[in-house]
Design a protein around this motif. Structure first.
Motif, PDB file in Angstrom:
ATOM      1  N   LEU A   2       0.825  -1.199   0.000  1.00 48.90           N
ATOM      2  CA  LEU A   2       0.000   0.000   0.000  1.00 48.90           C
ATOM      3  C   LEU A   2       0.868   1.261   0.000  1.00 48.90           C
ATOM      4  O   LEU A   2       0.549   2.243  -0.676  1.00 48.90           O
ATOM      5  N   VAL A   3       1.984   1.204   0.721  1.00 48.13           N
ATOM      6  CA  VAL A   3       2.898   2.346   0.757  1.00 48.13           C
ATOM      7  C   VAL A   3       3.520   2.559  -0.615  1.00 48.13           C
ATOM      8  O   VAL A   3       3.668   3.700  -1.075  1.00 48.13           O
ATOM      9  N   LEU A   4       3.879   1.476  -1.294  1.00 53.25           N
ATOM     10  CA  LEU A   4       4.445   1.583  -2.639  1.00 53.25           C
ATOM     11  C   LEU A   4       3.436   2.187  -3.616  1.00 53.25           C
ATOM     12  O   LEU A   4       3.773   3.080  -4.401  1.00 53.25           O
ATOM     13  N   LEU A   5       2.192   1.729  -3.570  1.00 55.29           N
ATOM     14  CA  LEU A   5       1.153   2.286  -4.439  1.00 55.29           C
ATOM     15  C   LEU A   5       0.925   3.771  -4.145  1.00 55.29           C
ATOM     16  O   LEU A   5       0.778   4.574  -5.069  1.00 55.29           O
ATOM     17  N   ALA A   6       0.898   4.127  -2.859  1.00 58.30           N
ATOM     18  CA  ALA A   6       0.705   5.529  -2.490  1.00 58.30           C
ATOM     19  C   ALA A   6       1.875   6.383  -2.964  1.00 58.30           C
ATOM     20  O   ALA A   6       1.679   7.503  -3.458  1.00 58.30           O
ATOM     21  N   GLN A  87      -7.887   0.992 -12.585  1.00 54.73           N
ATOM     22  CA  GLN A  87      -7.359  -0.358 -12.451  1.00 54.73           C
ATOM     23  C   GLN A  87      -7.117  -0.737 -10.994  1.00 54.73           C
ATOM     24  O   GLN A  87      -7.195  -1.913 -10.640  1.00 54.73           O
ATOM     25  N   LEU A  88      -6.840   0.224 -10.162  1.00 56.54           N
ATOM     26  CA  LEU A  88      -6.618  -0.055  -8.754  1.00 56.54           C
ATOM     27  C   LEU A  88      -7.859  -0.658  -8.109  1.00 56.54           C
ATOM     28  O   LEU A  88      -7.763  -1.546  -7.257  1.00 56.54           O
ATOM     29  N   GLY A  94      -3.112 -10.003  -8.304  1.00 55.61           N
ATOM     30  CA  GLY A  94      -2.091 -10.710  -9.060  1.00 55.61           C
ATOM     31  C   GLY A  94      -1.901 -10.203 -10.473  1.00 55.61           C
ATOM     32  O   GLY A  94      -0.986 -10.622 -11.160  1.00 55.61           O
ATOM     33  N   LYS A  95      -2.738  -9.291 -10.933  1.00 56.62           N
ATOM     34  CA  LYS A  95      -2.612  -8.734 -12.285  1.00 56.62           C
ATOM     35  C   LYS A  95      -1.680  -7.528 -12.253  1.00 56.62           C
ATOM     36  O   LYS A  95      -1.474  -6.896 -11.248  1.00 56.62           O
ATOM     37  N   ARG A  96      -1.155  -7.196 -13.397  1.00 55.14           N
ATOM     38  CA  ARG A  96      -0.233  -6.063 -13.511  1.00 55.14           C
ATOM     39  C   ARG A  96      -0.929  -4.873 -14.169  1.00 55.14           C
ATOM     40  O   ARG A  96      -1.914  -5.021 -14.861  1.00 55.14           O
ATOM     41  N   TYR A 155       4.939   0.772 -13.186  1.00 52.82           N
ATOM     42  CA  TYR A 155       3.591   0.300 -13.463  1.00 52.82           C
ATOM     43  C   TYR A 155       3.616  -1.036 -14.204  1.00 52.82           C
ATOM     44  O   TYR A 155       2.781  -1.899 -13.958  1.00 52.82           O
ATOM     45  N   LEU A 156       4.554  -1.196 -15.122  1.00 54.08           N
ATOM     46  CA  LEU A 156       4.632  -2.449 -15.886  1.00 54.08           C
ATOM     47  C   LEU A 156       5.007  -3.633 -15.021  1.00 54.08           C
ATOM     48  O   LEU A 156       4.534  -4.752 -15.241  1.00 54.08           O
TER      49      LEU A 156
END
Length: 161
Positions: A2-6, A87-88, A94-96, A155-156
């Motif tokens: 969650l920290v990485l996404l933020a 997409q979030l 498990g998807k990218r 993102y990839l």
């Protein structure tokens, strides 16, 4: 996770804001003449007052291309941000984030082309100026170039857990 996404989200928003500033502000180059400080960018030439940045007829297509690619980079960056949010919340675990990464890399390519055209054609001194150097808008554009590449790659490879 969650920290990485933020963190990625915050850097993406900062990139969008810096792209807006670098495209809108007319401080890509700064110089001085006998009157004072002169700055110019993609749109205007400013000293005490601002007027349209006029170039020779042979350089006009290059200026229009640089303007178009910088505007396209803003559009693709905003689309990538919206796609990331969509997409979030809709992507399965498990998807990218392939679509978001691809759109961000297109933004990266647009910044590369727009800033490179400007660098190649318009970073020399204008007639009548004693000294010139790159302004903050030009530097912000190249910082956004780096950020958009890193964000696109992240993102990839980023997987929703």
């Amino acid at each position: 996770m969650l920290v990485l996404l933020a963190g990625i989200f915050v850097v993406h928003i900062a990139t969008v804001i810096m792209l807006f500033v670098s495209t809108i502000a007319n401080v890509w180059m700064v110089g001085s003449d006998n009157v004072g400080r002169v700055s110019w960018g993609l749109w205007l030439l400013c000293n005490n007052t601002c007027r349209q940045f006029s170039v020779s007829s042979s350089d006009e297509p290059s200026l229009k291309a640089a303007q178009a690619f910088m505007i396209l980079s803003i559009i693709f960056s905003v689309i990538a941000l919206v796609m990331f949010i969509v997409q979030l919340f809709t992507l399965e675990k498990g998807k990218r984030f392939y679509i978001t990464g691809a759109i961000m890399l297109v933004c990266w390519l647009c910044i590369l082309i727009g800033a490179s055209i400007y660098t190649a054609r318009f970073t020399g001194t204008l007639s009548g100026l004693t000294s010139s150097h790159h302004g903050y808008s030009f530097i912000l554009a190249w910082i956004c170039f780096c950020f958009s590449f890193v964000i696109g790659i992240l993102y990839l490879v980023l997987r929703k857990k």
